[in-house]
Design a protein around this motif. Structure first.
Motif, PDB file in Angstrom:
ATOM      1  N   PHE A  93       0.867  -1.180   0.000  1.00  0.00           N
ATOM      2  CA  PHE A  93       0.000   0.000   0.000  1.00  0.00           C
ATOM      3  C   PHE A  93       0.908   1.236   0.000  1.00  0.00           C
ATOM      4  O   PHE A  93       1.596   1.505   0.988  1.00  0.00           O
ATOM      5  N   TYR A  94       0.906   1.968  -1.090  1.00  0.00           N
ATOM      6  CA  TYR A  94       1.780   3.137  -1.205  1.00  0.00           C
ATOM      7  C   TYR A  94       1.233   4.274  -0.347  1.00  0.00           C
ATOM      8  O   TYR A  94       0.036   4.596  -0.417  1.00  0.00           O
ATOM      9  N   PRO A  95       2.083   4.896   0.463  1.00  0.00           N
ATOM     10  CA  PRO A  95       1.614   6.028   1.277  1.00  0.00           C
ATOM     11  C   PRO A  95       1.152   7.179   0.385  1.00  0.00           C
ATOM     12  O   PRO A  95       1.807   7.494  -0.611  1.00  0.00           O
ATOM     13  N   PRO A  96       0.029   7.817   0.700  1.00  0.00           N
ATOM     14  CA  PRO A  96      -0.428   8.953  -0.114  1.00  0.00           C
ATOM     15  C   PRO A  96       0.614  10.071  -0.190  1.00  0.00           C
ATOM     16  O   PRO A  96       0.746  10.715  -1.219  1.00  0.00           O
ATOM     17  N   GLU A  97       1.336  10.292   0.893  1.00  0.00           N
ATOM     18  CA  GLU A  97       2.398  11.289   0.916  1.00  0.00           C
ATOM     19  C   GLU A  97       3.650  10.641   1.504  1.00  0.00           C
ATOM     20  O   GLU A  97       3.913  10.736   2.710  1.00  0.00           O
ATOM     21  N   LYS A 132      12.346   3.225  -6.764  1.00  0.00           N
ATOM     22  CA  LYS A 132      13.420   3.031  -7.738  1.00  0.00           C
ATOM     23  C   LYS A 132      13.167   1.782  -8.582  1.00  0.00           C
ATOM     24  O   LYS A 132      13.412   1.767  -9.793  1.00  0.00           O
ATOM     25  N   ARG A 133      12.653   0.740  -7.974  1.00  0.00           N
ATOM     26  CA  ARG A 133      12.272  -0.444  -8.735  1.00  0.00           C
ATOM     27  C   ARG A 133      11.155  -0.130  -9.719  1.00  0.00           C
ATOM     28  O   ARG A 133      11.163  -0.577 -10.870  1.00  0.00           O
ATOM     29  N   ASP A 134      10.167   0.635  -9.255  1.00  0.00           N
ATOM     30  CA  ASP A 134       9.056   0.999 -10.131  1.00  0.00           C
ATOM     31  C   ASP A 134       9.540   1.796 -11.335  1.00  0.00           C
ATOM     32  O   ASP A 134       9.045   1.616 -12.453  1.00  0.00           O
ATOM     33  N   LEU A 135      10.497   2.677 -11.105  1.00  0.00           N
ATOM     34  CA  LEU A 135      11.055   3.466 -12.201  1.00  0.00           C
ATOM     35  C   LEU A 135      11.755   2.562 -13.206  1.00  0.00           C
ATOM     36  O   LEU A 135      11.622   2.741 -14.418  1.00  0.00           O
ATOM     37  N   TYR A 136      12.477   1.586 -12.696  1.00  0.00           N
ATOM     38  CA  TYR A 136      13.199   0.703 -13.607  1.00  0.00           C
ATOM     39  C   TYR A 136      12.237  -0.108 -14.474  1.00  0.00           C
ATOM     40  O   TYR A 136      12.406  -0.239 -15.677  1.00  0.00           O
ATOM     41  N   HIS A 137      11.228  -0.671 -13.842  1.00  0.00           N
ATOM     42  CA  HIS A 137      10.304  -1.539 -14.568  1.00  0.00           C
ATOM     43  C   HIS A 137       9.305  -0.764 -15.416  1.00  0.00           C
ATOM     44  O   HIS A 137       8.558  -1.367 -16.177  1.00  0.00           O
ATOM     45  N   GLY A 138       9.276   0.540 -15.296  1.00  0.00           N
ATOM     46  CA  GLY A 138       8.330   1.320 -16.081  1.00  0.00           C
ATOM     47  C   GLY A 138       6.963   1.430 -15.450  1.00  0.00           C
ATOM     48  O   GLY A 138       6.020   1.908 -16.074  1.00  0.00           O
ATOM     49  N   ARG A 139       6.816   0.973 -14.214  1.00  0.00           N
ATOM     50  CA  ARG A 139       5.520   1.120 -13.551  1.00  0.00           C
ATOM     51  C   ARG A 139       5.260   2.584 -13.199  1.00  0.00           C
ATOM     52  O   ARG A 139       4.111   3.022 -13.220  1.00  0.00           O
ATOM     53  N   LEU A 140       6.316   3.310 -12.858  1.00  0.00           N
ATOM     54  CA  LEU A 140       6.194   4.751 -12.599  1.00  0.00           C
ATOM     55  C   LEU A 140       6.706   5.470 -13.843  1.00  0.00           C
ATOM     56  O   LEU A 140       7.896   5.721 -13.985  1.00  0.00           O
ATOM     57  N   LEU A 141       5.816   5.764 -14.747  1.00  0.00           N
ATOM     58  CA  LEU A 141       6.198   6.358 -16.028  1.00  0.00           C
ATOM     59  C   LEU A 141       6.410   7.857 -15.869  1.00  0.00           C
ATOM     60  O   LEU A 141       5.653   8.531 -15.174  1.00  0.00           O
ATOM     61  N   CYS A 142       7.437   8.376 -16.523  1.00  0.00           N
ATOM     62  CA  CYS A 142       7.711   9.807 -16.406  1.00  0.00           C
ATOM     63  C   CYS A 142       8.372  10.315 -17.673  1.00  0.00           C
ATOM     64  O   CYS A 142       8.916   9.551 -18.470  1.00  0.00           O
ATOM     65  N   ARG A 166      14.013  12.356   0.376  1.00  0.00           N
ATOM     66  CA  ARG A 166      12.717  13.003   0.605  1.00  0.00           C
ATOM     67  C   ARG A 166      12.288  13.795  -0.632  1.00  0.00           C
ATOM     68  O   ARG A 166      11.111  13.745  -1.035  1.00  0.00           O
ATOM     69  N   ASN A 167      13.227  14.512  -1.259  1.00  0.00           N
ATOM     70  CA  ASN A 167      12.890  15.253  -2.478  1.00  0.00           C
ATOM     71  C   ASN A 167      12.547  14.311  -3.631  1.00  0.00           C
ATOM     72  O   ASN A 167      11.697  14.621  -4.471  1.00  0.00           O
ATOM     73  N   PHE A 168      13.222  13.174  -3.675  1.00  0.00           N
ATOM     74  CA  PHE A 168      12.899  12.147  -4.663  1.00  0.00           C
ATOM     75  C   PHE A 168      11.453  11.687  -4.494  1.00  0.00           C
ATOM     76  O   PHE A 168      10.695  11.555  -5.465  1.00  0.00           O
ATOM     77  N   LEU A 169      11.051  11.436  -3.254  1.00  0.00           N
ATOM     78  CA  LEU A 169       9.683  10.996  -2.991  1.00  0.00           C
ATOM     79  C   LEU A 169       8.676  12.087  -3.327  1.00  0.00           C
ATOM     80  O   LEU A 169       7.589  11.800  -3.857  1.00  0.00           O
ATOM     81  N   LEU A 170       9.021  13.335  -3.009  1.00  0.00           N
ATOM     82  CA  LEU A 170       8.124  14.441  -3.346  1.00  0.00           C
ATOM     83  C   LEU A 170       7.909  14.544  -4.851  1.00  0.00           C
ATOM     84  O   LEU A 170       6.798  14.811  -5.318  1.00  0.00           O
ATOM     85  N   LYS A 171       8.973  14.343  -5.610  1.00  0.00           N
ATOM     86  CA  LYS A 171       8.882  14.398  -7.065  1.00  0.00           C
ATOM     87  C   LYS A 171       8.071  13.217  -7.599  1.00  0.00           C
ATOM     88  O   LYS A 171       7.224  13.378  -8.485  1.00  0.00           O
ATOM     89  N   GLU A 215       1.419  10.893 -12.342  1.00  0.00           N
ATOM     90  CA  GLU A 215       0.111  10.262 -12.470  1.00  0.00           C
ATOM     91  C   GLU A 215       0.165   8.773 -12.130  1.00  0.00           C
ATOM     92  O   GLU A 215      -0.840   8.200 -11.696  1.00  0.00           O
ATOM     93  N   THR A 216       1.290   8.142 -12.355  1.00  0.00           N
ATOM     94  CA  THR A 216       1.389   6.698 -12.166  1.00  0.00           C
ATOM     95  C   THR A 216       2.052   6.327 -10.838  1.00  0.00           C
ATOM     96  O   THR A 216       2.509   5.192 -10.686  1.00  0.00           O
ATOM     97  N   TYR A 217       2.116   7.247  -9.897  1.00  0.00           N
ATOM     98  CA  TYR A 217       2.669   6.911  -8.583  1.00  0.00           C
ATOM     99  C   TYR A 217       1.772   5.879  -7.899  1.00  0.00           C
ATOM    100  O   TYR A 217       0.543   6.008  -7.854  1.00  0.00           O
TER     101      TYR A 217
END
Length: 564
Positions: free
Chosen positions: A96-100, A118-128, A193-198, A203-205
């Motif tokens: 369950f991803y924290p809302p913030e 970071k895993r999500d970014l690699y696999h393309g689940r967090l698209l940017c 923390r800034n990474f998480l804020l970004k 949209e795909t967080y």
């Protein structure tokens, strides 16, 4: 023989299984569990090992022999859930991803969520977009190698670490420029923390995509986020329903339905297998309960069936998001120490390690794993797993913005990227061997060399790279034939269940009528029945002997009890 059987049963109950859980920093926690140990026992062991208190956001994921992903249920026996033979292999992941995420109470929790994203970014689940990818990569550099130093970091130093499956020199220069100029002086905690804020602005967080098809046969990805249910198709988010708008989730076979109170919307999608559809439904039930409810006492058992169709029943067990945040605010302890290791470039395959290691984690089998941001979107279009999708109506342009603004889109449509959403592992049946999958996808795109040792490290049960594309390449004729057979089977089962229910109701009504006619109730139609010859024959030949027999048995039992 009886004693031998009992001793064998005792030995089976005392049997211990070896269990390995791969943590987010790629250390492996190995322990032994009893045959009847439940999932909560293993999860508590891991959280104690990590010194983690805000543990409700995390879960344990495993893959069955049919390559279907599952979340380990904490209230059930581990051995009964695992269809494979021991030793068992599982993964600790954010469930369950924290809302913030940047506002989490403890630094260790933020750090673990940082590793997951970071895993999500690699696999393309967090698209940017490329600009966001450069900023995120720069934050990773700053968090794990510190400030830029000309003596330690020569020209082109960022290219030694493979942040992306495919990237250009221009992007590498942009990452280095941001790292040199904009992030100087930031501590690892601040950079994370800034990474998480970004990341939470995207949209795909929080998206853990489930590959499906819509009613027209076009590929789509369904996902549950902290803010609601989303459907991603092409380069757009085509549907978004807040959790308070979702009224019911239902599945039958491979068909998944979402009911919403907004204009009585019913969305229908088709999963690749019935098991995948059930997993999708259970994820939806858990996410809706976690994010929507105010108290865990409000959680109800959910059923996927109607009156005449046998379905699955499932109940979320655990605290809800509001209770977790309230409990987190009460934490008062010295922050646990976190040891962060630097990045180590690889000669054979340029890579970036999963980074910081927890000081409480022993130095068991550690591996460097590629952490990449899915910026090579053009390469995904040419990948074997990518399938063209139909065009969708125009949506709003994606801009980095606050989550409240992102969720205020009236039509639910938003452009999430310049290219189609096509995560590298979501169309594959298993993500357990993420290490080998990451390397395989990266090398297929880049043509990068790979060492034999890394191939040996990949998990034995992982399917070939092209195996997972079967779903998206399935023929329409096969789907239609299977769906017709399933419909016929459902109709036959429905008729049989209706027949059994009817017979049962008639039997109950007959018993009720007998009881009423033998009672002293003075009702006209009962008196008429009592005066018929058939009732008198039934009364004297069957009912009275049966009543005397029961009375005799009751007196005999009563006598035995009195004598004792």
């Amino acid at each position: 023989m009886l004693s031998r059987f009992m001793s064998g049963s005792i030995r089976n109950l005392e049997r211990e299984y070896s269990c390995t859980v791969r943590l987010l920093d790629d250390t492996e926690y190995t322990c032994t569990i009893q045959r009847d140990a439940k999932g909560q026992y293993l999860f508590d062991l891991i959280c104690h090992h990590l010194n983690l208190l805000e543990k409700d956001y995390f879960g344990i994921r495993y893959v069955d022999p049919d390559k279907q992903r599952h979340w380990l249920e904490f209230t059930k026996s581990i051995a009964k859930q695992m269809k494979s033979q021991p030793p068992f292999t599982m993964c600790l992941r954010v469930k369950f991803y924290p809302p913030e995420p940047a506002s989490l109470k403890e630094e260790i929790t933020r750090y673990l969520v940082f590793l997951q994203i970071k895993r999500d970014l690699y696999h393309g689940r967090l698209l940017c977009k490329t600009s966001d990818a450069a900023m995120l990569a720069a934050h990773i550099l700053q968090a794990e190698i510190g400030d830029y130093e000309p003596g330690k970091h020569p020209e082109g130093y960022s290219s030694k670490f493979q942040f992306f499956p495919k990237h250009s020199e221009k992007l590498e220069r942009r990452i280095a420029d941001i790292h040199k100029t904009e992030l100087i002086g930031q501590t690892p905690e601040t950079s994370e923390r800034n990474f998480l804020l970004k990341a939470q602005m995207l949209e795909t967080y929080g998206v853990d995509p489930h590959p499906c098809k819509d009613v027209s046969g076009n590929p789509a990805f369904l996902a549950f986020t902290p803010f609601g249910f989303v459907v991603l198709q092409g380069n757009k988010r085509v549907h978004f329903l807040r959790w308070n708008e979702v009224t019911k989730l239902k599945f039958e076979g491979k068909t998944f339905h979402i009911y919403a109170n907004q204009k009585e919307i019913i969305l229908t999608y088709f999963a690749p297998t019935p098991e995948a559809c059930k997993h999708l439904w259970k994820c939806g039930v858990e996410n809706q309960a976690f994010y929507k409810l105010d108290k865990s006492s409000q959680v109800r058992t959910m059923s996927s069936s109607n009156l005449f169709f046998k379905g699955s029943r499932f109940r979320y067990s655990g605290r809800v998001a509001k209770e977790v945040m309230e409990q987190s605010a009460k934490i008062k302890r010295e922050p646990p120490e976190i040891h962060r290791a630097g990045l180590v470039p690889s000669r054979s395959c340029p890579s970036i390690t999963h980074g910081p290691r927890l000081s409480s984690v022993p130095r068991t089998r550690r591996r460097a794993v590629h952490i990449s941001i899915m910026e090579g979107l053009e390469s995904l279009r040419d990948s074997a797993h990518s399938t063209p999708v139909r065009s969708v109506s125009h949506g709003e342009s994606f801009m980095p913005r606050s989550r409240s603004q992102a969720t205020d889109a009236s039509d639910g449509i938003a452009v999430i990227s310049d290219e189609a959403y096509s995560p590298s592992d979501s169309v594959l049946p298993t993500p357990v061997a993420e290490h080998s999958m990451e390397l395989a996808v990266s090398r297929q795109i880049n043509g990068a060399p790979c060492s034999i040792e890394e191939e040996k490290e990949s998990e034995a049960g992982t399917p070939p790279h092209g195996e997972g594309g079967g779903f998206v390449q399935e023929g329409a004729g096969g789907d239609s034939a299977l769906s017709e057979v399933e419909q016929v089977n459902k109709f036959v089962l429905s008729v049989l269940r209706l027949l059994l229910v009817t017979i049962g109701l008639l039997f109950v009504l007959l018993l009720l009528l007998i009881i009423l006619t033998e009672s002293d109730l003075d009702i006209a139609f009962l008196s008429d029945i009592r005066q018929t010859p058939e009732f008198e024959q039934f009364h004297y030949e069957y009912f009275c002997p049966l009543r005397r027999w029961f009375a005799c048995k009751l007196r005999w039992v009563g006598g035995l009890l009195i004598n004792k």
